[in-house]
Scaffold this motif. Structure first.
Motif, short mmCIF file in Angstrom:
data_model
loop_
_atom_site.label_atom_id
_atom_site.label_comp_id
_atom_site.label_asym_id
_atom_site.label_seq_id
_atom_site.Cartn_x
_atom_site.Cartn_y
_atom_site.Cartn_z
N GLN B 102 -12.16 -3.36 -28.62
CA GLN B 102 -11.99 -2.16 -27.80
C GLN B 102 -12.74 -2.27 -26.47
O GLN B 102 -12.20 -1.94 -25.42
N ILE B 103 -13.97 -2.76 -26.55
CA ILE B 103 -14.78 -2.90 -25.34
C ILE B 103 -14.11 -3.87 -24.37
O ILE B 103 -13.98 -3.60 -23.17
N GLU B 104 -13.67 -5.01 -24.93
CA GLU B 104 -13.08 -6.01 -24.05
C GLU B 104 -11.77 -5.52 -23.46
O GLU B 104 -11.46 -5.78 -22.29
N HIS B 105 -11.00 -4.78 -24.27
CA HIS B 105 -9.73 -4.24 -23.78
C HIS B 105 -9.98 -3.28 -22.62
O HIS B 105 -9.30 -3.33 -21.60
N GLN B 106 -10.98 -2.44 -22.80
CA GLN B 106 -11.36 -1.47 -21.76
C GLN B 106 -11.72 -2.21 -20.46
O GLN B 106 -11.26 -1.86 -19.38
N MET B 107 -12.54 -3.25 -20.63
CA MET B 107 -13.01 -4.00 -19.47
C MET B 107 -11.84 -4.69 -18.76
O MET B 107 -11.69 -4.61 -17.54
N LEU B 108 -10.98 -5.36 -19.55
CA LEU B 108 -9.88 -6.11 -18.95
C LEU B 108 -8.88 -5.16 -18.30
O LEU B 108 -8.33 -5.48 -17.24
N ALA B 109 -8.68 -4.00 -18.92
CA ALA B 109 -7.75 -3.04 -18.31
C ALA B 109 -8.26 -2.59 -16.96
O ALA B 109 -7.50 -2.48 -15.99
N SER B 110 -9.58 -2.36 -16.86
CA SER B 110 -10.16 -1.97 -15.58
C SER B 110 -10.02 -3.10 -14.56
O SER B 110 -9.65 -2.88 -13.41
N LEU B 111 -10.31 -4.34 -15.02
CA LEU B 111 -10.20 -5.49 -14.11
C LEU B 111 -8.77 -5.66 -13.62
O LEU B 111 -8.54 -5.94 -12.44
N TYR B 112 -7.83 -5.47 -14.53
CA TYR B 112 -6.42 -5.61 -14.18
C TYR B 112 -6.06 -4.60 -13.09
O TYR B 112 -5.44 -4.95 -12.08
N GLN B 113 -6.53 -3.37 -13.32
CA GLN B 113 -6.25 -2.32 -12.34
C GLN B 113 -6.83 -2.68 -10.98
O GLN B 113 -6.18 -2.51 -9.95
N ARG B 114 -8.06 -3.19 -10.99
CA ARG B 114 -8.72 -3.56 -9.74
C ARG B 114 -7.98 -4.69 -9.04
O ARG B 114 -7.83 -4.69 -7.81
N SER B 115 -7.51 -5.68 -9.82
CA SER B 115 -6.85 -6.82 -9.18
C SER B 115 -5.52 -6.41 -8.58
O SER B 115 -5.13 -6.91 -7.52
N ILE B 116 -4.85 -5.46 -9.23
CA ILE B 116 -3.59 -4.96 -8.66
C ILE B 116 -3.90 -4.18 -7.37
O ILE B 116 -3.20 -4.31 -6.36
N ALA B 117 -4.99 -3.40 -7.41
CA ALA B 117 -5.36 -2.63 -6.22
C ALA B 117 -5.70 -3.57 -5.07
O ALA B 117 -5.38 -3.29 -3.91
N ARG B 118 -6.32 -4.72 -5.40
CA ARG B 118 -6.69 -5.69 -4.35
C ARG B 118 -5.43 -6.28 -3.74
O ARG B 118 -5.33 -6.48 -2.53
N LEU B 119 -4.44 -6.58 -4.58
CA LEU B 119 -3.18 -7.10 -4.06
C LEU B 119 -2.53 -6.09 -3.13
O LEU B 119 -1.98 -6.45 -2.07
N ARG B 120 -2.64 -4.80 -3.51
CA ARG B 120 -2.06 -3.75 -2.67
C ARG B 120 -2.74 -3.73 -1.31
O ARG B 120 -2.09 -3.59 -0.27
N THR B 121 -4.08 -3.87 -1.33
CA THR B 121 -4.82 -3.90 -0.07
C THR B 121 -4.36 -5.09 0.77
O THR B 121 -4.20 -4.99 1.98
N ALA B 122 -4.14 -6.24 0.11
CA ALA B 122 -3.76 -7.46 0.83
C ALA B 122 -2.42 -7.29 1.51
O ALA B 122 -2.21 -7.80 2.61
N ILE B 123 -1.51 -6.57 0.90
CA ILE B 123 -0.20 -6.40 1.55
C ILE B 123 -0.20 -5.18 2.46
O ILE B 123 0.84 -4.78 2.98
N GLY B 124 -1.37 -4.56 2.63
CA GLY B 124 -1.51 -3.54 3.65
C GLY B 124 -1.17 -2.13 3.24
O GLY B 124 -0.95 -1.28 4.09
N ARG B 125 -1.12 -1.91 1.92
CA ARG B 125 -0.87 -0.54 1.49
C ARG B 125 -2.17 0.08 1.03
O ARG B 125 -2.98 -0.58 0.38
N LYS B 126 -2.35 1.29 1.31
CA LYS B 126 -3.58 1.95 0.88
C LYS B 126 -3.41 2.49 -0.53
O LYS B 126 -2.31 2.84 -0.95
N GLY B 127 -4.52 2.61 -1.23
CA GLY B 127 -4.51 3.19 -2.58
C GLY B 127 -4.29 2.11 -3.59
O GLY B 127 -3.76 2.32 -4.61
#
Lengths: 137, 127
Positions: B102-127
């Protein structure tokens, strides 16, 4: 997500098996004082829940199930009660072979396993929720 | 070296999330069978350990790869305790593993969300 759903389904099978076991234990406790009404008749014989190891094709996992109910083969304890309607020639009455202490401990154990299965369902549900939250962001 | 030729973070995270999900199913099987006679608990082998990060070059579909084949293989878990009923599942140990998953799932889900957000920033979209 299918693995999460099958995790919940397996835990539910565990819940059902433990609940069936608790039902048998409560039957034993309820009949602990059941004595025969006529001499020569047998009193209540304790029931034992036996878990079968079954492979569930649908879930692709081993799921527990209550198999055929077995009876405890231990001898009936005799109590000297000459006035009892079911007393034999020597004045002894056969009592049910149920030990309340054993049944109580068995009930505890079943309860503990039941709670563990409930916790698995709760933990899996939280993870499903978290996964669904990923889609929202 | 371009960005895409490097370590594929969301892909690796998704793979690990899938592993956690499969492990949860195996652990729940162990707990459900805690009182089944002669049941031996199982666990999933950790794919992250002792495996090369480089993929084998496959020229034909019949070649075996060392990458993720999709299914994870279950292994017999180390047993510390045998219960009186003949099943060697230790509820405490299994609950501990469920907690870890459960702990690892929680952590990875957060990381996944962050990495997607970073990709969004890279292509110039906010949020």
């Amino acid at each position: 997500m299918t693995d999460f759903l099958s995790a919940i389904a397996i835990a539910a099978k565990g819940l059902r098996a433990q609940a069936g076991r608790m039902r048998l234990i409560s039957e034993n406790i309820a009949n602990a004082d059941t004595t025969p009404t006529r001499p020569g008749e047998a009193p209540y014989r304790r029931k034992i829940a036996v878990f079968d190891k079954r492979f569930d094709q649908e879930l692709q996992a081993t799921a527990p199930a209550i198999g055929r109910t077995r009876r405890d083969s231990a001898p009936f304890p005799l109590r000297h009660e000459p006035g009892h309607p079911a007393a034999d020639a020597a004045g002894n009455v056969a009592k049910a072979n149920v030990d309340l202490l054993i049944e109580g401990m068995d009930m505890r154990e079943a309860q503990r396993s039941y709670e563990a299965n409930v916790n698995v369902i709760a933990a899996t549900r939280r993870m499903i929720q978290r996964t669904l939250d990923l889609m929202r962001s | 070296m371009t960005v895409t030729s490097g370590f594929n973070l969301p892909g690796a995270l998704a793979q690990r999330l899938r592993w956690l999900e499969a492990r949860q199913a195996v652990l729940s099987e162990n707990i459900a069978n805690a009182d089944t006679p002669r049941y031996a608990p199982r666990d999933l082998a950790d794919p992250g350990r002792g495996r090369a990060q480089l993929a084998l070059d496959r020229r034909s579909g019949a070649h075996l790869g060392n990458g993720s084949g999709g299914r994870f293989s279950a292994v017999d878990a180390a047993r510390f305790e045998t219960r009186p009923r003949g099943s060697s599942v230790s509820l405490e140990e299994e609950m501990l593993k469920i907690g870890q998953v459960q702990i690892e799932h929680q952590m990875l889900a957060s990381l996944y969300q962050r990495s997607i957000a970073r990709l969004r920033t890279a292509i110039g979209r906010k949020g």
